[in-house]
Design an enzyme around this catalytic site. Structure first.
Site, short mmCIF file in Angstrom:
data_model
loop_
_atom_site.label_atom_id
_atom_site.label_comp_id
_atom_site.label_asym_id
_atom_site.label_seq_id
_atom_site.Cartn_x
_atom_site.Cartn_y
_atom_site.Cartn_z
N GLU A 194 28.35 38.55 61.88
CA GLU A 194 28.39 38.37 63.34
C GLU A 194 28.27 39.72 64.02
OE1 GLU A 194 31.78 36.35 65.08
OE2 GLU A 194 31.77 34.87 63.46
N GLU A 223 37.18 35.61 59.37
CA GLU A 223 38.13 36.49 60.06
C GLU A 223 39.59 36.11 59.88
OE1 GLU A 223 36.99 36.86 64.17
OE2 GLU A 223 35.08 37.79 63.70
C1 FCB Z 1 34.58 36.25 66.52
C2 FCB Z 1 34.59 34.80 66.07
C3 FCB Z 1 33.46 33.99 66.67
C4 FCB Z 1 33.18 34.36 68.10
C5 FCB Z 1 33.05 35.85 68.27
C6 FCB Z 1 32.73 36.30 69.67
O1 FCB Z 1 35.86 36.76 66.42
O2 FCB Z 1 34.47 34.71 64.68
O3 FCB Z 1 33.79 32.64 66.49
O4 FCB Z 1 34.11 33.80 68.93
O5 FCB Z 1 34.22 36.48 67.84
#
Ligand code: FCB
Length: 471
Positions: free
Chosen positions: A377, A193
């Site tokens: 994620e 990110e």
């Molecule tokens: C993302 C991050 C991860 C976690 C999630 C909820 O932005 O990559 O580390 O904190 O959010």
């Protein structure tokens, strides 16, 4: 229809209903998720779980500094102990494999493995060798992020991502890691990110190192992307058998009204969140509309940089969480207008699975160079409590099921999605929100470090077992 057929279809129907009640997770027959080559895994990140911040030669990171600064993290929480994973890694990996996850996404703490002079810190490197070795021994595919935000503080002291030299230091770090750990890694991800590192870290100061200037954000982003490009070339050279990629968080927006201004605001939101990263990676240029949102914030770009950034990717990691409703700010930007009456999580984020589907289909249509995608994620925070040794996280179960269905719909539309990682394996240090927000499919009691498998994880494990047992 014979009497017998009616009876058996009734039985099938009532079995399906009771199945749905007792197992609200299992995807429908025919879903791409039943395919054995659709990878299902869990994700974590070093600073959020490891703790042991000053053990075995680990150097301070920007998150140690930031979280120790009063007022930066909710309740003054820090990652000093976190889930104590540095000491409990063996039982945590046993837990992961007992849940039948086929892949694990973890990150390496840069300050744990390299000293200020760029030499390896043997104890830190060995920690990851043992960890990855155990995962491989258990047949778990390893997805390794090099940078999940824990920049060594000594590099921040020299300007951090505002200093172009940090990109070259990152390439050195990628070189060391791929020489040391090559062969243990199925897929490398350079950055997690970059939007968060650049914008939250240097643009609004919500994350470490806590600077707040749009001009800084765009320059930091450029250096992050350059670091990615330089490191990708190094990884290809040192570890040709593995896949190389990067992880982008993407956001879906909606316009608060049908007015042209609000539609433009929604467009600019997605330019800022998505195209700012994806255009340079996949087209070799920054989106022009970014400079109408942020006039005079164009970064300094040297000859050849965009070519380095535009290096081919083997895969793209996508992190998706929620949608944001926006309207025009009356000038050249947008402001958020929270929608009333929508389902939200403990973070206050709207639950909007269709956003994931629509973004994936949009990327597939708009980027001819789009590589295969992994959802690296997706997940949600809830205020989970243990009661009688159990955690019934019903909202998460529905959330995961609906987001997996959205991925399935994108696949049906032709998007090449190869896998999905739930965020997160464990409840952990949720950055500026500390330990209050629980994203794990496994509950962590931070007083005792006791792990309790939540119902969501039990249902995922059950599905994975069933899938594996099918011929
Ligand atoms: C993302 C991050 C991860 C976690 C999630 C909820 O932005 O990559 O580390 O904190 O959010």
């Amino acid at each position: 229809m014979t009497q017998h057929a009616v009876e058996s279809s009734d039985t099938a129907r009532s079995e399906a209903v009771s199945d749905a009640l007792s197992d609200p997770f299992t995807p429908p027959a025919g879903s791409a998720l039943w395919r054995k080559n659709f990878l299902l895994g869990a994700a974590t990140a070093s600073y959020q779980i490891e703790g042991a911040v000053s053990e075995d030669g680990r150097l301070p990171s920007i998150w140690d500094t930031f979280s120790a600064t009063p007022g930066k993290v909710l309740h003054g929480d820090t990652g000093a102990v976190a889930c104590d994973h540095y000491h409990r890694w063996e039982s945590d990996i046993e837990l992961l494999t007992s849940l039948n996850f086929e892949a694990y996404r973890l990150s390496i703490a840069w300050p744990r493995v390299m000293d200020e002079a760029g030499r390896p810190n043997r104890k830190g490197v060995d920690f990851y060798k043992r960890l990855l070795g155990k995962l491989k021994d258990n047949g778990v595919q390893t997805f390794v992020t090099l940078y999940h935000w824990d920049l060594p503080q000594h590099l921040e002291d020299r300007g951090g991502w505002l200093n172009r030299d940090t990109a070259y230091r990152f390439a050195d770090y990628a070189d060391l890691m791929s020489r040391e750990l090559g062969g243990h890694v199925d897929a490398w991800m350079t950055l997690n990110e970059p939007w968060c590192s650049a914008f939250l870290g240097y643009g609004n100061g919500h994350h470490a190192p806590g600077l707040a200037n749009t001009r800084y954000a765009t320059q930091a982003m450029h250096h992050l992307l350059l670091a990615h490009g330089l490191a990708t070339a190094v990884l290809r050279e040192n570890d040709p058998a593995s896949k190389k990629g990067i992880v982008a968080n993407v956001g879906k927006s909606s316009a608060n009204s049908l007015s042209a201004e609000d539609k433009r605001a929604a467009h600019l939101f997605e330019v800022q969140h998505n195209a700012w990263i994806l255009d340079p990676l996949l087209k070799g240029e920054y989106p022009r509309d970014l400079w109408s949102l942020w006039p005079e914030a164009e970064p300094l770009v040297l000859d050849g940089d965009m070519r380095t950034i535009h290096a081919p990717l083997d895969f793209l990691g996508i992190n998706y969480y929620f949608r944001t409703n926006v309207q025009s700010d009356g000038a050249h930007g947008y402001t958020e207008v929270p929608l009333a009456g929508v389902e939200r999580t403990q973070m206050g984020w709207e639950v909007y699975p269709e956003g994931l589907r629509d973004l994936l289909i949009g990327f597939h249509r708009n980027y001819p160079a789009l590589p295969p995608i992994y959802i690296t994620e997706n997940g949600m925070a809830s205020d989970d409590r243990v009661s009688d040794g159990r955690v019934d996280d019903a909202q998460r179960i529905a959330f995961l099921k609906r987001h997996l269905a959205a991925v399935d719909q994108a696949i049906a539309e032709g998007v090449d999605v190869r896998g999905y990682f739930v965020w997160s394996l464990l409840d952990n240090f949720e950055w500026a929100f500390g330990y209050e927000r629980r994203f794990g499919v496994v509950h962590v009691d931070y007083r005792t470090q006791q792990r309790t498998v939540k119902r969501s994880a039990q249902l995922i494990a059950k599905f994975l077992q069933e899938r594996a047992s099918r011929a």
